[in-house]
Design an enzyme around this catalytic site. Structure first.
Site, PDB file in Angstrom:
ATOM      1  N   THR A 183       0.858  -1.191   0.000  1.00  0.00           N
ATOM      2  CA  THR A 183       0.000   0.000   0.000  1.00  0.00           C
ATOM      3  C   THR A 183       0.888   1.232   0.000  1.00  0.00           C
ATOM      4  OG1 THR A 183      -0.041   0.458   2.388  1.00  0.00           O
ATOM      5  CG2 THR A 183      -1.591  -1.204   1.547  1.00  0.00           C
ATOM      6  N   ASP A 184       0.311   2.368  -0.248  1.00  0.00           N
ATOM      7  CA  ASP A 184       1.028   3.608   0.009  1.00  0.00           C
ATOM      8  C   ASP A 184       0.720   3.990   1.469  1.00  0.00           C
ATOM      9  OD1 ASP A 184       2.535   5.900  -0.163  1.00  0.00           O
ATOM     10  OD2 ASP A 184       1.766   6.497  -2.113  1.00  0.00           O
TER      11      ASP A 184
END
Ligand code: BGC
Length: 746
Positions: free
Chosen positions: A302-303
């Protein structure tokens, strides 16, 4: 005559790419997975920031940075966290990196299964979080070189520098296609053309992942930010994009597909939403396209905080716990949590409550462990940081300088205003004239790259020009900022007896949200500087040090010379001085279209209807500078283009010969850009599309023939059924001022 429509669905190799994680590299991973408890698996899927293992006082990270051993033990031994990222605030020395990595490894040994931690960092233009490392041009500048070989070399050197600090994973390259110049991460892209982005991206991935030093594993590349991040409607960071599937596939997915095919090991997900769906929750993008179509077998990360954001910002989940189930079920393998310990807890609870199948967890953990194995992290030698060449080598500095010289674009040069003569006295001013940070941009020693405490000992533009000129010929005037300039009389008196003014204009550094703007225009104070000096009869040389094209329609025409320097890196000052003084020649070309006005932006591959005037007559494409613009101190005359066969089937390849002459009087490098134009198609075609490019060096009066070979399938576009197709019909192949026609038959 009506055209016979589509006959072939092109089985684009890229959609059929091979697996990129070798099965035999998973033996250790499989064996480990079989021994893991659910808690240990959840730990592996957790990534925390270094702050979570660092000492704090009064809620501020302690300086100088120090690890907190109690937190470290909890995170590594008790929770079995699989990955750590980032730097606590600013750049560290190599020896501090060594201490950090050694401490982490020591605690790994105390954990039940002794699984190594996967450390990741944003080393996007050099090991930008290691003191003394060489910083290279940022991606947009790099793309202006159209030099894939040197991009490969740079990435490989960066891989070695990053490994030297004990880090095996780099969150780079950015493969978002830069089609919205307002977007504050425009400069992190390779520009507006999907083909150029793909070529440069593949070169970087290969360079990162190739062996380094004495044949040791490079770093894992991380493709960012999958997908559709770069063209938000309002231009602001992390805001909605609406992209039809057709365009998504043809423009935005293409570079990811190519890089996956090249073997990229990891991919980071777009923080934002596409067509109303946050990408972190999109089964269509994370599974159907990424896994089933692109056959990506590496890990999805994920960011920053983006699972939590599914409830906090995007409002598609009622609680953090629900958000965890949503993201993991959609296909997230590793969560960049990175600031809480709740993700891991919620992940475990979701599995126990049957909201996430343990099979999904096993799939993710196996990928994470397999990557660790591939990167050699289980081998004791992985921790021997000392055997890499220390960052900041002479070789890396040479490469960074060379790349900078190839990435600075000369856009306008009226009456040979440049090169600056040896006898020419110059005044250097403007907010970026004596400011190292302006050469490097964001992600430099700190996130925003703005702190001057950590600057490398390199020359600013002013200092470099002074070094390269005879004593007393270069004067500097400080005090002009982005928003205010000195009083007119001070500006003019500084230029007393000086005919040439070099104005270093542009932007301060930024990335992500802090870089949002509402107006693309260059600040009025900076444009005033151009006017004042021009009205006073000076020769005005404008050097733009900025991350995106800031428009200056009325003042651009006043400039005698315009140089787009972008963010050329640590050695950009010296490179600029040498280019301005003419000891070396310009060769770069714009990898994006520089708009004329802030309110209207078109990319070079726009549609025919976008080129019509108010009276419906063709106006042509009229930006300030089109994609591919760039001149030098010599001239190139294109003598012809010839297709080796005038007819081809959709399954054939075509060969193209381009003949050009260096008609000027000094050696130069020309980047030959080969375009194709589909004369008519079932989906409105672009005016033209870049299909190939080559850099060639020509001596004065030398004539060269440049050969290109491309498969007709590369002329494919995404048709009404959202699949790549090639339609028979007439295509024009062109490069500067010459063209030839190809007839494609079924
Ligand atoms: C950025 C990513 C970066 C990550 C880790 C995020 O805010 O969007 O590009 O890799 O932080 O630093």
């Amino acid at each position: 005559m009506n055209k016979i429509l589509l006959v072939l669905i092109v089985m684009f190799g890229l959609w059929q790419c091979n697996s990129n994680t070798k099965t035999d590299s998973k033996s250790k991973a499989k064996q480990l997975l079989s021994q893991m408890t659910l808690e240990e698996k959840a730990g592996q899927m957790t990534q925390l920031t270094i702050e979570m293992i660092s000492q704090f006082k009064d809620e501020t990270i302690v300086e100088p940075h120090a690890l907190d051993t109690a937190k470290l033990r909890n995170v590594i031994v008790n929770l079995g966290v699989g990955s750590i990222l980032n730097v606590g605030g600013h750049t560290y020395t190599l020896s501090h990196w060594t201490e950090i990595q050694n401490a982490i490894h020591a605690y790994e040994k105390e954990s039940r299964l002794q699984v190594p931690v996967l450390y990741g960092i944003d080393a996007i233009h050099g090991a930008n979080y290691t003191v003394g490392s060489t910083l290279y041009p940022q991606q947009l500048a790099l793309a202006a070189s159209f030099n894939t070989d040197m991009a490969y070399q740079m990435a490989n050197m960066v891989a070695s520098d990053v490994r030297a600090s004990g880090i095996p994973w780099n969150f780079s390259p950015v493969l978002d296609v830069g089609r919205n110049p307002k977007w504050p991460r425009f400069w992190e892209t390779f520009g507006e053309d999907p083909y150029l982005v793909s070529q440069m991206g593949v070169a970087m991935v290969n360079g990162y992942q190739a062996p380094v030093g004495d044949n040791r594993a490079g770093v894992a590349a991380c493709l960012k930010h999958y997908v559709g991040y770069s063209n938000p409607v309002n231009g602001h960071d992390r805001t909605p994009a609406y992209i039809p599937e057709k365009q998504l596939r043809e423009i935005y997915l293409l570079p990811f597909a190519k890089a996956i095919q090249a073997g990229a090991k990891t991919i980071m997900i777009n923080s934002s939403e596409v067509n109303g769906e946050p990408v972190h929750a999109s089964t269509f993008l994370l599974k159907t396209i990424l896994r089933d179509e692109l056959h990506f077998e590496g890990i999805t990360v994920t960011d920053w905080e983006d699972i939590k954001n599914l409830c906090d910002r995007h409002k598609v989940a009622a609680t953090y716990k629900e958000a965890v189930a949503l993201a993991i079920n959609a296909g997230i393998d590793l969560a960049m949590v990175p600031l809480d310990l709740d993700f891991t807890k919620y992940l475990i609870e979701n599995v126990k409550e049957g909201k996430i199948k343990e099979q999904r967890i096993d799939e993710a953990v196996l990928r994470i462990l397999a990557l660790k194995e591939e990167l050699g992290l289980f081998e004791p030698s992985a921790n021997k940081m000392g055997s890499y060449v220390a960052p900041g080598s002479e070789e890396s500095k040479r490469l960074s300088y060379e790349l900078a010289t190839q990435s600075i674009v000369l856009l306008q040069n009226k009456q040979q205003a440049l090169p600056l003569a040896e006898t020419e006295k110059i005044l250097v001013t403007g907010p970026n004239a004596n400011y190292i940070n302006a050469l490097n941009g964001g992600w430099t020693h700190t996130w925003q790259g703005r702190d001057t405490n950590y600057n490398s000992k390199v020359a600013t533009v002013y200092q470099a020009l002074k070094m390269r000129s005879v004593e007393g010929m270069v004067k500097y005037l400080g005090g002009n900022t982005y928003t205010e300039h000195l009083a007119k009389q001070d500006l003019l008196s500084a230029a007393n007896g000086i005919n040439t003014v070099v104005l270093c204009l542009g932007e301060d550094t930024y990335t992500e949200k802090p870089g949002d703007i509402d107006d693309l225009d260059l600040s009025s104070a900076q444009q005033e500087l151009i006017k004042i000096y021009k009205e006073a009869g000076k020769k005005v040389i404008v050097v733009l040090l900025e991350g995106r094209p800031r428009t200056f329609a009325t003042t651009a025409s006043l400039c005698d010379a315009i140089v787009f320097a972008g963010l050329p890196g640590d050695n950009g000052g010296m490179a600029l001085a040498d280019l301005l003084k003419g000891s070396i020649n310009f060769s770069a070309k714009l990898p994006f279209t520089f708009p004329r006005l802030p309110g209207i932006h078109k990319t070079y591959d726009c549609k025919y209807t976008e080129t019509l005037n108010n009276d419906f007559k063709p106006l042509g494409f009229t930006p300030l500078f089109e994609f591919g613009s760039g001149i030098s101190y010599t001239q190139f005359t294109y003598l012809g283009i010839e297709l080796m066969s005038k007819e081809a089937k959709t399954t054939d390849s075509v060969e193209v010969k381009v003949k050009l002459e260096n008609s000027g009087d000094r050696e130069g490098t020309e980047i030959v850009l080969l375009y194709s134009s589909d004369m008519y198609a079932s989906i409105t075609p672009s005016i033209k599309r870049l299909r190939a490019f080559k850099r060639v060096v020509l001596k004065p009066k030398e004539i060269q023939e440049v050969h290109f070979k491309l498969a007709v399938s590369e002329l494919a576009f995404v048709g009404l059924n959202n699949q790549f197709i090639v339609e028979p019909g007439k295509f024009i192949f062109s490069t500067t001022s010459v063209q030839d026609t190809l007839n494609i038959t079924p």
